[in-house]
Design a protein around this motif. Structure first.
Motif, mmCIF file in Angstrom:
data_model
loop_
_atom_site.group_PDB
_atom_site.id
_atom_site.type_symbol
_atom_site.label_atom_id
_atom_site.label_comp_id
_atom_site.label_asym_id
_atom_site.label_seq_id
_atom_site.Cartn_x
_atom_site.Cartn_y
_atom_site.Cartn_z
ATOM 1 N N PRO A 95 2.547 -5.690 8.552
ATOM 2 C CA PRO A 95 1.837 -4.506 8.051
ATOM 3 C C PRO A 95 2.724 -3.534 7.282
ATOM 4 C CG PRO A 95 2.053 -4.427 10.454
ATOM 5 C CD PRO A 95 2.451 -5.797 10.025
ATOM 6 N N ALA A 96 4.003 -3.426 7.665
ATOM 7 C CA ALA A 96 4.910 -2.556 6.908
ATOM 8 C C ALA A 96 5.222 -3.158 5.546
ATOM 9 C CB ALA A 96 6.200 -2.333 7.700
ATOM 10 N N PHE A 97 5.534 -4.448 5.537
ATOM 11 C CA PHE A 97 5.878 -5.112 4.283
ATOM 12 C C PHE A 97 4.698 -5.135 3.306
ATOM 13 C CE2 PHE A 97 9.400 -7.714 6.492
ATOM 14 C CZ PHE A 97 10.349 -6.776 6.120
ATOM 15 N N GLN A 98 3.470 -5.230 3.846
ATOM 16 C CA GLN A 98 2.303 -5.262 2.962
ATOM 17 C C GLN A 98 2.284 -4.042 2.041
ATOM 18 O OE1 GLN A 98 -1.683 -4.255 4.377
ATOM 19 N NE2 GLN A 98 -2.412 -6.240 3.646
ATOM 20 N N GLN A 99 2.660 -2.886 2.584
ATOM 21 C CA GLN A 99 2.659 -1.665 1.774
ATOM 22 C C GLN A 99 3.932 -1.531 0.936
ATOM 23 O OE1 GLN A 99 -0.178 -0.198 1.591
ATOM 24 N NE2 GLN A 99 -0.816 -1.683 3.139
ATOM 25 N N LEU A 100 5.036 -2.074 1.439
ATOM 26 C CA LEU A 100 6.301 -1.950 0.712
ATOM 27 C C LEU A 100 6.400 -2.905 -0.474
ATOM 28 C CD1 LEU A 100 8.746 -1.446 3.726
ATOM 29 C CD2 LEU A 100 7.813 0.276 2.166
ATOM 30 N N THR A 101 5.360 -3.736 -0.676
ATOM 31 C CA THR A 101 5.307 -4.507 -1.921
ATOM 32 C C THR A 101 5.113 -3.576 -3.120
ATOM 33 O OG1 THR A 101 2.908 -4.783 -1.733
ATOM 34 C CG2 THR A 101 4.288 -6.546 -0.805
ATOM 35 N N GLY A 102 4.568 -2.375 -2.856
ATOM 36 C CA GLY A 102 4.274 -1.442 -3.939
ATOM 37 C C GLY A 102 2.872 -1.584 -4.487
ATOM 38 N N GLN A 103 2.100 -2.547 -3.958
ATOM 39 C CA GLN A 103 0.774 -2.808 -4.497
ATOM 40 C C GLN A 103 -0.159 -1.608 -4.390
ATOM 41 O OE1 GLN A 103 -0.838 -4.844 -6.203
ATOM 42 N NE2 GLN A 103 -2.980 -4.404 -5.757
ATOM 43 N N ASN A 104 -0.205 -0.984 -3.217
ATOM 44 C CA ASN A 104 -1.139 0.122 -3.070
ATOM 45 C C ASN A 104 -0.762 1.324 -3.921
ATOM 46 O OD1 ASN A 104 -3.003 -1.116 -1.497
ATOM 47 N ND2 ASN A 104 -2.402 -0.187 0.427
ATOM 48 N N SER A 105 0.522 1.436 -4.260
ATOM 49 C CA SER A 105 0.911 2.494 -5.199
ATOM 50 C C SER A 105 0.238 2.268 -6.544
ATOM 51 C CB SER A 105 2.432 2.499 -5.382
ATOM 52 O OG SER A 105 3.069 2.783 -4.175
ATOM 53 N N ILE A 106 0.185 1.001 -6.955
ATOM 54 C CA ILE A 106 -0.473 0.679 -8.218
ATOM 55 C C ILE A 106 -1.976 0.923 -8.102
ATOM 56 C CG2 ILE A 106 -1.037 -1.230 -9.785
ATOM 57 C CD1 ILE A 106 1.765 -2.308 -9.291
ATOM 58 N N LEU A 107 -2.563 0.573 -6.940
ATOM 59 C CA LEU A 107 -3.994 0.794 -6.758
ATOM 60 C C LEU A 107 -4.330 2.278 -6.701
ATOM 61 C CD1 LEU A 107 -4.966 -1.932 -4.129
ATOM 62 C CD2 LEU A 107 -5.245 -1.995 -6.608
ATOM 63 N N PHE A 108 -3.513 3.052 -5.956
ATOM 64 C CA PHE A 108 -3.752 4.494 -5.870
ATOM 65 C C PHE A 108 -3.707 5.136 -7.246
ATOM 66 C CE2 PHE A 108 -1.501 4.565 -1.510
ATOM 67 C CZ PHE A 108 -2.671 4.185 -0.875
ATOM 68 N N TYR A 109 -2.687 4.767 -7.986
ATOM 69 C CA TYR A 109 -2.330 5.536 -9.170
ATOM 70 C C TYR A 109 -2.418 4.722 -10.464
ATOM 71 C CZ TYR A 109 -0.485 8.500 -5.480
ATOM 72 O OH TYR A 109 -0.338 9.259 -4.351
ATOM 73 N N ALA A 110 -3.228 3.641 -10.471
ATOM 74 C CA ALA A 110 -3.315 2.816 -11.677
ATOM 75 C C ALA A 110 -3.687 3.647 -12.909
ATOM 76 C CB ALA A 110 -4.307 1.671 -11.467
ATOM 77 N N PRO A 111 -4.760 4.458 -12.863
ATOM 78 C CA PRO A 111 -5.049 5.279 -14.045
ATOM 79 C C PRO A 111 -3.934 6.264 -14.359
ATOM 80 C CG PRO A 111 -6.950 5.182 -12.575
ATOM 81 C CD PRO A 111 -5.778 4.613 -11.818
ATOM 82 N N VAL A 112 -3.341 6.843 -13.294
ATOM 83 C CA VAL A 112 -2.249 7.795 -13.490
ATOM 84 C C VAL A 112 -1.053 7.108 -14.145
ATOM 85 C CG1 VAL A 112 -0.543 9.197 -12.252
ATOM 86 C CG2 VAL A 112 -2.961 9.314 -11.614
ATOM 87 N N ILE A 113 -0.725 5.897 -13.660
ATOM 88 C CA ILE A 113 0.402 5.146 -14.233
ATOM 89 C C ILE A 113 0.136 4.858 -15.703
ATOM 90 C CG2 ILE A 113 1.596 2.912 -14.221
ATOM 91 C CD1 ILE A 113 1.255 2.885 -11.179
ATOM 92 N N PHE A 114 -1.061 4.362 -16.021
ATOM 93 C CA PHE A 114 -1.352 4.012 -17.407
ATOM 94 C C PHE A 114 -1.404 5.257 -18.302
ATOM 95 C CE2 PHE A 114 -3.223 0.079 -15.460
ATOM 96 C CZ PHE A 114 -2.296 -0.788 -16.019
ATOM 97 N N GLN A 115 -1.868 6.382 -17.765
ATOM 98 C CA GLN A 115 -1.815 7.615 -18.550
ATOM 99 C C GLN A 115 -0.372 8.042 -18.784
ATOM 100 O OE1 GLN A 115 -4.208 10.839 -17.153
ATOM 101 N NE2 GLN A 115 -6.136 9.864 -17.708
#
Length: 520
Positions: free
Chosen positions: A294-314
């Protein structure tokens, strides 16, 4: 090397005598049960889009709105570095972290179904409060209700799906949680794309529609059968038999029921399940299932991309509409990954998907990191070719996560805990998962601002570590009955040194029974 499969002569193995197949009743049960994933997914998707909408930012985060428009057509790592804005996202996960400990005794004493219904009600309330919010306080309160809903739902739904499934298709069925999560994300992305054009209240519609999946989950949950495992655990053996016969489509369920009764007897002997998890015999489940995965699942960075996908692309120079459109593409890739995982997880196995995806995710992160190091952060708009390369690399990363750490991060922990610690173990899984989710959500935009392209290289290095973790420590669990997973640890090259030695120690400490002529 991982431990192998079970031989036909393994002690305590009854799986070869299991009968029954897939019934309509079983299909309806898992469809309703898996709706819990849509709650989690919808919130992941909707919060990422809402935090990039101008109307939302103007009302609640005016300074971020001003900074965004000061650099509207420029690439800028630090446009959205606002800790209150990220608290809007991460507060849900902190609330879920705490609520999962309340969910554990409810799930164990009153059943998986009760926790699912509780989660649906709380999520419904959270959606309504957020839609009606007029200040940040109301936003946070709404997120807390959503977090409680996710804490209960994520604690109970993966357990429900794993326990009600036949061993041969347990992996594919459990993937429904991830598939509905991905579909929830995609639906939220599509809704955000259209509500962003509705001024000035489009964001309220996005947040309020969270009540819809919660309603579906609650209404469906009213007709949901309890799992046979939970019924046996609570002493309702005849009801468990009736449900087992119904979901398997056969009267010949004695072998499976006996496994459940044996597991239940061991479960009732454990008075303190959280304390029991710390014993040496449960060390593999603690290290792999409760902490590592469960810790590694989040440390892949995937949810950061999901949380902030529009923010990242902007931040990469895309306009608001283009950013939301790009997040729809990544959401679609997540759905594709989940479908691939459902089709292959019980054929190729858990380890293969973990290993292949790890390599793909490392390569994708390196490409993004190197590209940003060379081309990004100079105040100029990225070229079309560079933008396409970044989107393709992020999509490859998302797809790999979609068929590996996304679904398997929930599947494997539910498989490996014995019944006596399963509910407590799942609480730790959800707690660790949500803690790391909240931590990454709270820190990602600041890390993006300060580490710049290095944040993607950091995630690549972490994925190297977690891929090695899987290679050396996780045995293959495909098609092994959930009540017989413990036998894998006794055959594993590393874990057998711990669990077998512990069993020997317990045997030595247990006094032998008195001779027959002295027994009463």
């Amino acid at each position: 090397m991982a431990g192998g499969g079970l031989g036909p002569g393994s002690d305590g193995k009854r799986a070869e005598f299991y009968e029954g197949g897939v019934t309509v009743f079983f299909i309806l049960a898992v469809i309703v049960g898996s709706l819990g994933g849509s709650l989690f997914g919808y919130d992941l998707g909707v919060s990422s889009g809402v935090t990039s909408m101008d109307d939302f930012l103007k009302q609640f985060f005016p300074k971020t709105y001003e900074r965004k428009h000061a650099h509207l057509h420029e690439t800028d790592y630090c446009k959205y570095d606002n800790q209150i804005l990220t608290l809007f996202t991460s507060s849900l996960y902190f609330a879920g972290l705490l609520s999962t400990f309340a969910a554990s005794p409810v799930t164990r004493k009153y059943g998986r179904r009760t926790s699912i219904l509780t989660g649906a009600v709380s999520f419904f309330l959270g959606g309504l409060v957020n839609a009606a919010a007029v200040n940040i306080f109301m936003l946070i309160i709404g997120r807390v209700f959503l977090g409680i809903g996710i804490g209960f739902g994520n604690q109970a739904v993966p357990l429900y799906l794993a326990e009600i499934s036949p061993p041969k298709i347990r992996g594919a069925v459990n993937q429904l949680f991830q598939l509905t999560t991905c579909l929830g994300i995609l639906v939220a992305d599509l809704i955000n794309y259209f509500t962003e054009k509705i001024h000035p209240w489009g964001w309220r519609l996005s947040l309020g529609l969270a009540a819809l999946p919660a309603t579906l989950m609650f209404v469906g949950g009213l007709f949901l059968p309890e799992t046979p495992n939970s019924l046996v655990e609570r002493g309702k053996v005849e009801e468990a038999r009736r449900i087992l016969e119904k979901v398997r489509g056969t009267k010949k369920v004695d072998a499976e029921l006996e496994d459940l009764k044996d597991a239940s007897a061991a479960s009732r002997a454990v008075k303190h399940p959280f304390r029991n998890i710390l014993k040496r015999k449960n060390r593999p489940q603690l290290i792999i299932g409760a902490l590592g995965i469960p810790a590694f699942q989040q440390l892949t960075g995937q949810n950061s991309i999901l949380f902030y996908a529009p923010v990242i692309f902007q931040s990469l120079g895309f306009g608001t509409g283009a950013a939301l459109y790009s997040s729809i593409i990544t959401g679609s890739m997540l759905v594709v990954g989940a479908i691939v995982s459902m089709l292959l997880v019980d054929r190729l196995g858990r380890r293969f998907l973990f290993m292949e995806a790890g390599i793909q995710m490392i390569i994708s992160n390196v490409i993004v990191g190197v590209t940003l190091a060379l081309e990004f952060g100079h105040g100029a708009v990225l070229s079309k070719g560079i933008s396409i390369l970044l989107v393709v690399s992020i999509c490859a990363f998302v797809a790999a996560f979609g068929w590996s750490w996304g679904p398997l991060g929930w599947l494997v922990p539910t498989e490996i805990f014995p019944l006596e610690t399963r509910s407590a173990g799942q609480s730790i899984v959800v707690c660790v998962n949500l803690f790391c989710t909240a931590l990454v959500a709270q820190c990602f935009l600041a890390a993006l601002c300060h580490l710049r392209f290095g944040v993607f290289i950091l995630f690549a290095c972490l994925i190297v570590i977690m891929t090695l973790f899987i290679y050396f420590l996780l045995p293959e669990t495909k098609q092994v009955p959930i009540e017989e997973i413990y036998l894998l640890w006794e055959q594993h090259w590393f874990w057998k040194k711990i669990v077998v030695d512990d069993a020997s120690q317990e045997a030595k400490q247990t006094p032998p029974p008195p001779p027959p002529h002295l027994q009463l």
